[in-house]
Design an enzyme around this catalytic site. Structure first.
Site, PDB file in Angstrom:
ATOM      1  N   TYR A 110      19.243 -97.004  32.265  1.00  0.00           N
ATOM      2  CA  TYR A 110      17.883 -97.331  31.803  1.00  0.00           C
ATOM      3  C   TYR A 110      17.665 -96.717  30.415  1.00  0.00           C
ATOM      4  O   TYR A 110      17.452 -95.505  30.273  1.00  0.00           O
ATOM      5  CB  TYR A 110      16.807 -96.812  32.770  1.00  0.00           C
ATOM      6  N   ARG A 170      12.211-110.627  31.253  1.00  0.00           N
ATOM      7  CA  ARG A 170      11.400-111.452  32.156  1.00  0.00           C
ATOM      8  C   ARG A 170      11.278-112.866  31.608  1.00  0.00           C
ATOM      9  O   ARG A 170      11.094-113.817  32.359  1.00  0.00           O
ATOM     10  CB  ARG A 170      10.017-110.821  32.354  1.00  0.00           C
ATOM     11  N   ARG A 204       8.005-107.378  39.104  1.00  0.00           N
ATOM     12  CA  ARG A 204       8.048-107.091  37.664  1.00  0.00           C
ATOM     13  C   ARG A 204       6.758-107.481  36.932  1.00  0.00           C
ATOM     14  O   ARG A 204       6.785-107.947  35.807  1.00  0.00           O
ATOM     15  CB  ARG A 204       9.293-107.728  37.041  1.00  0.00           C
TER      16      ARG A 204
END
Ligand SMILES: NC(=O)c1ccc[n+]([C@@H]2O[C@H](COP(=O)([O-])OP(=O)(O)OC[C@H]3O[C@@H](n4cnc5c(N)ncnc54)[C@H](OP(=O)(O)O)[C@@H]3O)[C@@H](O)[C@H]2O)c1
Length: 330
Positions: free
Chosen positions: A57, A241, A222
């Site tokens: 991450y 996304r 999300r």
């Protein structure tokens, strides 16, 4: 906030955990460090003691932010991190490509060979500014390393006290069973939300029977389940996304119709749709914890309050009936 036992381990976690993927920035169209540090502090102030991160991450950045924000709170919090996604070496199995903030492309590989994860653990401890990790999870299955080899290394870390419990992520029922032959697996971290209930068929019944906690990731799908996403939503550059199958226009329409259907329940209780979705998730059988991502103080404040109300059986039933009408093109 309530505490729940993590599998058969002696660790307890809050039913809402702070998910630290988005604050790493990469794949989420960037981040703001000041907002992120504040979000972690507010989460803690509101009773969230469980924090989930991973080396990949932000290529270490998410772990570094947590390390900084959690200084002086170590014995009050549970740090969950992962191993087995390498962006700094060509090893194991190619997983996906990812650009860093300077625009350099990195090939991320799934690899959990023994030496590799021992080395990864040291790097995580350093970034997290701690000498132990509460839950150490393989991020994705690595088909190039026998599960027993990976878990032997995990057993060594347990014995050395560098980790308190072993977990897995994105593992199937079969893979969890195989890992259990070498080391006790406390949890499996998998995608689960109102819109993504695939684990209910096989993994969940097994997890309940074997006392393996399920940590549900992306419980807001999300951000889609907050109701803020419309067909014309503009994501920042680099936000994955955009193009994600759940975010196809027809799916956004279908989810927003569902959210309109359940909005009266939220209005009655004076809560938000995000709070409803989070509460629903961690009250499903076998779900120990919902890992909820948040980028700033406002989002964390809203999300933490999802632990402050109870949905009646009738309300749960209404939500589940409305969910039956959602047909996503995935
Ligand atoms: N093991 C794995 O393979 C894996 C995979 C995915 C996730 N995870 C873990 O699960 C955690 C959560 O999953 P996730 O981050 O994918 O998804 P999520 O929790 O479903 O969604 C988080 C995102 O939704 C938006 N959001 C959150 N709260 C909001 C609110 N109250 N109002 C409006 N928008 C809000 C924020 O993004 P915007 O503000 O940008 O919209 C936030 O980053 C991750 O942080 C990570 O720890 C693990």
């Amino acid at each position: 906030m309530e505490k729940r036992k993590l599998g058969n381990s002696d660790i307890t976690v809050t039913p809402i955990a702070f998910g630290a993927w988005a604050i790493g920035g990469l794949m989420w169209g960037g981040n703001d460090d000041h907002d992120a540090l504040e979000a972690i502090q507010v989460a803690y102030d509101l009773g969230i003691t469980t924090f989930d991160t991973a080396p990949v991450y932000g290529f270490g950045h998410s772990e570094e932010l947590l390390g900084k924000a959690l200084q002086g709170k170590r014995d009050q919090v549970q740090i969950l991190t992962k191993y087995g996604l390498r962006w700094d070496a060509t090893v194991g199995e190619y997983h996906f490509s990812l650009e860093d903030e300077k625009g350099n492309a990195h090939k991320v590989h799934r690899y959990a060979g023994k030496e590799s994860l021992i080395k990864e653990c040291e790097a995580s401890l350093k970034r997290l500014k701690t000498d132990y990790i509460d839950l150490y999870q393989i991020h994705w299955p690595d088909n190039t390393t026998p599960i027993a080899e990976t878990m032997e290394a995990v057993a060594q870390l347990l014995q050395q006290g560098k980790i308190r419990a072993a977990g897995v992520s994105n593992y199937s029922e079969e893979q969890v069973k195989e890992a259990q032959q070498t080391v006790m697996i406390a949890s499996d971290q998998v995608p689960y939300s109102m819109l993504n209930r695939g684990i209910e068929e096989e993994l969940l019944p097994y997890a309940l029977e074997a006392h393996v906690s399920i940590l549900a990731y992306s419980p807001l799908q999300r951000g889609l389940l907050t109701g803020k996403i419309t067909e014309n939503h503009q994501f920042n550059a680099g936000d994955t996304r955009e193009g994600n199958r759940y975010f196809k226009p027809e799916n956004i329409r279908s989810v927003n119709r569902f959210l309109e259907d359940i909005k009266p329940i939220a209005d009655d209780k004076q809560i938000t749709l995000a709070q409803l979705a989070i509460n629903w998730t961690f009250h499903q059988p076998g779900i120990t914890c919902a890992l909820v991502g948040a980028r700033n103080r406002k989002q964390v404040k809203e999300n933490a309050k999802a632990a402050s109300f109870t949905l009646s059986q009738e309300e749960m039933q209404k939500i589940n009936t409305a969910l039956e009408q959602v047909h996503l093109a995935l």
